[in-house]
Write an enzyme that holds these catalytic residues in place. Structure first.
Site, mmCIF file in Angstrom:
data_model
loop_
_atom_site.group_PDB
_atom_site.id
_atom_site.type_symbol
_atom_site.label_atom_id
_atom_site.label_comp_id
_atom_site.label_asym_id
_atom_site.label_seq_id
_atom_site.Cartn_x
_atom_site.Cartn_y
_atom_site.Cartn_z
ATOM 1 N N LYS A 73 4.554 8.961 8.914
ATOM 2 C CA LYS A 73 4.353 8.336 10.223
ATOM 3 C C LYS A 73 5.342 8.837 11.290
ATOM 4 C CE LYS A 73 1.345 4.906 8.418
ATOM 5 N NZ LYS A 73 1.340 4.101 7.202
ATOM 6 N N ASP A 133 9.378 2.849 -0.307
ATOM 7 C CA ASP A 133 8.345 3.506 0.476
ATOM 8 C C ASP A 133 8.563 3.122 1.937
ATOM 9 O OD1 ASP A 133 6.179 4.551 1.711
ATOM 10 O OD2 ASP A 133 4.671 3.575 0.447
ATOM 11 N N TYR A 171 0.854 -1.183 0.000
ATOM 12 C CA TYR A 171 0.000 0.000 0.000
ATOM 13 C C TYR A 171 0.890 1.232 0.000
ATOM 14 C CZ TYR A 171 -3.413 3.478 1.661
ATOM 15 O OH TYR A 171 -4.220 4.579 1.795
#
Ligand SMILES: *Cc1c(COP(=O)(O)O)cnc(C)c1O
Length: 431
Positions: free
Chosen positions: A269, A241, A146
């Site tokens: 994050k 990523d 994702y």
């Protein structure tokens, strides 16, 4: 044994009238595990409290950012101090370069970095940059990875075949994902075949170097090195990523852990310390293609927001202060937790495979090794849902999906871990 959830239930009813599904991000609705999603009113250290006063040991950690636990004093103090001086200017502030320097110091592959407000923005922008830098259109992603919810990256892949993608969401025109190729993870031959088939046309390969978003899935030995080798040879950019893994699996993320230098890195994050931050970075010659220096447009009203920068700086400084010891201790404690729960599953005769890298882990309800989306999808998600519900009743909060990673924070104690293992043993015995 069931908890009182009256307040949460009525808050959910109200929210459902005002917000789609009552939530601002889908998985919060507990759709895949069932049961009522508790509304949280407080977090402190390793614990969260819901509106009915139930306390939980939290292994979601806001889906990754809270490596120091909830309301870490240094982080809160930094946010409060920054807020007193104004929350947003739309002009440069000194702290943006402070956080940039910390990120660049941690990631040798990054010489310059641009801050955005989410991981979605970071990956979307990195792909735009990769296409601009290569003059090519097709991007490669992997099934089960994702990278946020931008159109081109929301592709549900066909099973293991190198075909061009079909949209994984309504509202995404087929034409928008016509240049997205989805391949199985941990499958080097599939990548080689794609490079053969689309010779000279692949702009970038974007990958979660350790996957978190089909549950925690590790790269098989040599996999990341193979991606590095073939992309470098073919003039295709490799994008790691690291929105989830950056500052999580090691201070310098998976790039440090597996000693690979990608061309571009995306972050999010943890670098925001619980506030909205994303980033993408790489060599200066690539990053200087971004506006205002270069022709790749990308902007943001709240990008580099002073509160978010302050929270990020406070978090990264805390991690850096005892860099080796910090990650070593998290790794050991998470190892104990995972060993305890898998042993309990074995004793209860429940098929479970646990995957873990440092403080990120998933308990898969399957007897298979989980190495890609196909093996992940052999899991008994009904059993996981019951396990999840039983743990909530016992005061332990795992991510509400079989296909998500759980996180340990520095605030979790040996006692929290023992309580969690005891709760898991009871839950597993009842399944
Ligand atoms: C969370 C995540 C994203 C998306 O970040 P948002 O801030 O939710 O937009 C992208 N990539 C990975 C690997 C993630 O874990």
């Amino acid at each position: 044994m069931s908890r009182n959830l009256d307040q949460s239930r009525s808050l959910q009813k109200r929210a459902e009238k005002l917000i789609p599904g009552g939530v601002n991000s889908p998985v919060r609705a507990f759709g895949s595990v069932g049961g009522d999603p508790p509304f949280l009113v407080r977090g402190q250290g390793a614990h969260v409290w819901d509106a009915d006063g139930n306390r939980y040991i939290d292994y979601v950690g806001s889906w990754g950012p809270l490596i120091l636990g909830h309301a870490a004093p240094e982080v809160i103090e930094a946010i409060v101090q920054a807020a007193r001086n104004g929350t947003s200017f739309g002009a440069s502030t000194p702290t943006e370069a402070d956080l940039a320097a910390l990120v660049i110091d941690a990631f040798p592959a990054i010489e310059k970095v641009r801050f955005v407000s989410s991981g979605t923005e970071a990956t979307m922008s990195a792909i735009r940059l990769a296409r601009a830098a290569t003059g090519r259109k097709i991007i490669v992603k992997f099934e089960g990875c994702y990278h946020g919810h931008s159109d081109a990256l929301l592709v549900k892949a066909g099973s293991g075949v190198a075909t061009l993608g079909i949209p994984g969401s309504a509202g995404v025109p087929e034409e928008f994902v016509a240049f997205t190729l989805a391949l199985p993870y941990n499958d080097v031959p599939a990548v080689v075949a794609a490079f053969d088939k689309f010779k000279g046309q692949l702009a970038c390969v974007i990958v979660e170097p350790v996957v978190g978003n089909m549950g925690c899935v590790l790269p098989t030995p040599g996999y990341l090195a193979a991606l590095r080798l073939i992309t470098a040879r073919e003039g295709t950019l490799l994008i790691f990523d690291e929105v989830m893994t950056g500052f999580r699996v090691a201070f310098g993320g998976a790039s440090e852990l597996y000693n690979i230098k990608p061309d571009l890195t995306t972050l999010g994050k943890i670098i925001g310390g619980g506030l909205p931050v994303g980033a993408y970075g790489g060599p200066a010659k690539l990053m200087d293609m971004v506006a205002p220096v270069g022709p790749v447009y990308q902007a943001g009203t709240l990008s580099g927001n002073p509160l978010a920068m302050a929270a990020g700086i406070a978090t990264l400084c805390q991690l850096k202060a005892n860099r080796q010891g910090f990650y070593k201790q998290l790794d050991e404690m998470a190892g104990n937790l995972v060993a305890g729960v898998t042993l309990a599953a074995k004793e209860a005769g429940i098929a479970m495979t646990a995957n873990r890298v440092g403080s990120m882990f998933t308990f898969f309800f399957t007897d298979r090794q989980v190495t890609d989306w196909q093996s992940a999808s052999t899991c008994d998600t009904v059993k996981f849902g019951r396990f999840h519900g039983a743990l909530l009743d016992a005061g332990v909060w795992l991510p509400p999906s079989q296909f998500e990673a759980a996180f340990l924070s520095a605030a979790h104690t040996q006692g929290d871990i023992e309580d969690t293992i005891a709760a898991a043993r009871e839950a597993l015995a009842l399944l």
